[in-house]
Structure formats: C-alpha cells, structure tokens
Design a protein around this motif. Sequence first.
Motif, short mmCIF file in Angstrom:
data_model
loop_
_atom_site.label_atom_id
_atom_site.label_comp_id
_atom_site.label_asym_id
_atom_site.label_seq_id
_atom_site.Cartn_x
_atom_site.Cartn_y
_atom_site.Cartn_z
N THR A 1 0.81 -1.22 0.00
CA THR A 1 0.00 0.00 0.00
C THR A 1 0.85 1.27 0.00
N VAL A 2 2.16 1.13 -0.07
CA VAL A 2 3.01 2.32 -0.06
C VAL A 2 2.83 3.09 -1.35
N PRO A 3 2.95 4.43 -1.33
CA PRO A 3 2.82 5.21 -2.56
C PRO A 3 3.80 4.74 -3.63
N GLY A 4 3.31 4.61 -4.85
CA GLY A 4 4.16 4.21 -5.95
C GLY A 4 4.32 2.72 -6.13
N PHE A 5 3.67 1.91 -5.28
CA PHE A 5 3.83 0.47 -5.43
C PHE A 5 3.28 0.00 -6.77
N VAL A 6 2.14 0.53 -7.17
CA VAL A 6 1.52 0.14 -8.44
C VAL A 6 2.08 1.03 -9.55
N PRO A 7 2.61 0.45 -10.62
CA PRO A 7 3.15 1.27 -11.69
C PRO A 7 2.07 2.08 -12.40
N LEU A 8 2.46 3.20 -12.95
CA LEU A 8 1.61 3.93 -13.89
C LEU A 8 2.11 3.53 -15.27
N TYR A 9 1.35 2.67 -15.93
CA TYR A 9 1.78 2.08 -17.19
C TYR A 9 1.66 3.09 -18.33
N PRO A 10 2.62 3.03 -19.31
CA PRO A 10 3.69 2.06 -19.48
C PRO A 10 4.79 2.27 -18.45
N ALA A 11 5.43 1.18 -18.06
CA ALA A 11 6.42 1.25 -16.99
C ALA A 11 7.57 0.29 -17.26
N TYR A 12 8.74 0.66 -16.78
CA TYR A 12 9.87 -0.25 -16.75
C TYR A 12 9.71 -1.16 -15.52
N LEU A 13 10.19 -2.37 -15.63
CA LEU A 13 10.15 -3.28 -14.49
C LEU A 13 11.24 -2.93 -13.48
N PRO A 14 10.99 -3.19 -12.19
CA PRO A 14 11.94 -2.78 -11.16
C PRO A 14 13.28 -3.51 -11.17
N ASP A 15 13.41 -4.61 -11.93
CA ASP A 15 14.66 -5.37 -11.86
C ASP A 15 15.72 -4.91 -12.85
N GLY A 16 15.37 -4.07 -13.83
CA GLY A 16 16.46 -3.49 -14.58
C GLY A 16 16.44 -3.40 -16.08
N GLU A 17 15.43 -3.92 -16.77
CA GLU A 17 15.44 -3.83 -18.22
C GLU A 17 15.02 -2.44 -18.69
N THR A 18 15.70 -1.94 -19.73
CA THR A 18 15.20 -0.72 -20.37
C THR A 18 15.04 -0.86 -21.86
N ASP A 19 15.24 -2.06 -22.38
CA ASP A 19 15.01 -2.24 -23.81
C ASP A 19 13.52 -2.39 -24.10
N PHE A 20 12.67 -2.43 -23.06
CA PHE A 20 11.23 -2.45 -23.28
C PHE A 20 10.52 -1.89 -22.05
N GLN A 21 9.29 -1.40 -22.30
CA GLN A 21 8.37 -1.03 -21.23
C GLN A 21 7.17 -1.95 -21.29
N VAL A 22 6.50 -2.06 -20.17
CA VAL A 22 5.32 -2.92 -20.08
C VAL A 22 4.07 -2.06 -20.18
N ASP A 23 3.19 -2.42 -21.11
CA ASP A 23 1.92 -1.72 -21.30
C ASP A 23 0.78 -2.54 -20.72
N CYS A 24 -0.29 -1.86 -20.31
CA CYS A 24 -1.56 -2.52 -20.05
C CYS A 24 -2.38 -2.39 -21.32
N GLN A 25 -2.53 -3.47 -22.04
CA GLN A 25 -3.17 -3.42 -23.35
C GLN A 25 -4.01 -4.67 -23.57
N ALA A 26 -4.72 -4.67 -24.69
CA ALA A 26 -5.57 -5.80 -25.03
C ALA A 26 -4.74 -7.02 -25.42
N PHE A 27 -5.36 -8.18 -25.34
CA PHE A 27 -4.75 -9.41 -25.84
C PHE A 27 -4.43 -9.23 -27.32
#
Length: 360
Positions: free
Chosen positions: A77-103
């Motif tokens: 429940t801490v502020p910022g726990f849920v990403p505001l998509y598109p977002a980079y993952l916390p473990d370190g990749e920057t060659d892609f971002q994650v979107d919330c999108q349709a199948f």
Amino acid sequence: MSLTKITDKAGLHRHLEAAIQLEHATIPPYLNALYSIRPGANTEAFHILRAVAVEEMLHLTLAANILNAVGGTPDLTVPGFVPLYPAYLPDGETDFQVDCQAFSRAAIETFLKIERPAEGATPGVDTIHKGRKRAHHNGHKRHGTAVRARHVPGHEEEHFYSIGEFYQAIEEGLERLHAEMGDALFSGDPARQIGPEYYYSAGGGLMAVTDLASAKAAIRLISEQGEGVTDNIFDYEGEIAHYYRFEQLLLGRYYQKGDARGRPTGREVAVDWDAVFPIKANARLSDFPEGSALRQGAEDFNRAYGDFLALLTRAFQGEPAMFVEAVGGMFQLKELYYQIMRQPLGDGTHAAPTYEISHG
C-alpha cells in the motif's frame, strides 16, 4: 527504488521489496489481456493467461515470505507500489516497457520479454552500474532501468537483464549474509508465513520460508516457473515455464516433452486475435469524462483493486488467513473489468482499468 549489491540486511530488504513490486507489476498487464478476450472466445489463451496470473500471485507471496523470514515488512500500500503504465520493471530492463493493453500479438511479445531467460544476454556480462532513466510511477517519479552492461567503476546501482538474474543476485546475497550471520539472518516471525494451506494452484505450491534452504527453494520455484531452466522448456516439477506458455500462442502449437525450444510439435493452439475488446492501452481516469458513469466505474475499480492490495498487506503482516480472501478478490474483479471494457470511447477503442491507486 535504487538497488546496489547486497552487503547488509537493509540491502537484502530493498531487493526483496523490489521483488514483490516486480511480481505485482506483471499482474495488471496479464489481467488486462485476460479480460479483454471476449467471453467464450480464445478459451485456450484465456486459461494460459489466468494460470500465469495465479502463479504470479504465488511468486509475489513467496517473495513476501522471504522478506518476512529475514525480518522485513511487506507493504503493498506504499505510494508508488503500483506502476503507472507504461512502466519499466523494477529489476532493470530498459530495452522495453510494459503496457496494459488488449490481448494481441504485441502484448504476448511483451510478456515474452518479461519472462525471458537469462541466456538471452551476452555471455560474461552481468549487471549494469550506471544512471537510470526516469519513468512515471503512479503519481510521482520513480527510477526506470537501464540496459545491461559491464561494471563501470565508481557506479554502484545494479540492473538486470532478466528476472532470473535478479533472483540470482538475491540468492547470492542471502548466502553471503548467512555466512556472516548464520541462522540469525532468519529472524522474522514464523507466524507471518503464508503456507500451502492458504494457496491452491495447478502449477507449483506455496512454501513457508524459515531458513536458507527454504529461501533458496522459493527462489528456484520463482525463477524456473517463469523463464524455465536454460536447457529445458519445463521446470523442475515438469510444468511448462511461463515464457514457453506464452510462446505457444505466437507459434500456434503446444509444446510437449522432448521438443526443442521454438519448435513445438504438440496439437495446434487456436487463437483469434480479433476476438477481443479493443481496449485503450494504458488508460487514465482523465480519458473518461468527469461525472460520467464510466468515470465512476473506473474509480470504483481502483478502490476495489486498492482493497485487494490492502488485504494482501494484512495477510503478509500477520493475518495469513486474509490471503484466501485476497486471492479470491483478485478474480472477483472480473465483472468490474468487463463492465469497463465493454464501454466504447468513441475513438475506436474501449475503456480499461487505470490502476491509479491511492490508499487513504
């Protein structure tokens, strides 16, 4: 969250907090793709996505168990726990971002990047140690991630090419600290562990973490269930890893034992890429008119999703029986997903949840 090599208990806690955040960050994209499938269509894809989402809950909970075991306090429940998509993952990749999108093919291609095996990286190249890009994270800035590179002297932040490598660093940190501290490292209250009696899933079970052996077993399950072992499509329990489950949807055929990677020989997987609600990618509340029923529905969803995270937090902070209610609540959101996703926006797209979560 800034991550450096684990040299003390505080650093271990930061990595495990990032692990919980990481596992959760995959769940909204997987659920958006899942519920964007029109009811009755793509049943095979629906079952694959649902099973993976359930197992991501397992991984999140195992990470929380490890954090509790070493004296940390999981808090979703801490502020910022849920990403505001598109977002980079916390473990370190920057060659892609994650979107919330349709199948879609694009969504599955992103999921393959999330679950990719460590072997996709350059041999002999480990983590990166350089400044991060910036990325929005639910109402405030958070650190993004950077592309993997060799160690740069004078720079200490760690980033990882794959989730498996990230967990390998956590395992090495656990071993290092255990060599220094012995069993005193595992100082957490055992009553905070979420045991197998609170969880059900066809692929892998939940385990309490009380020592180095059980912590390493939990990490092994997380890593292999996601990306698979280097030379095998199936994990050590004989279940197909997430990466290859998703790959089946693009290749149009199921894997079976003995298959080579990228060459499934099982029966065909029927996929209708058009049988989906064309939901708006990375929707925001600002996309919906103020005072409209759609805006109210999106706000109701965000409150319900916040309640789900609050229940998980209670479960991880000493009320393990709440875990059953929390997991059930995740899938009780199904009707709220459909109520939103069935609504056209007038621009050829449909509405979608926004995951703009606040906790009062």
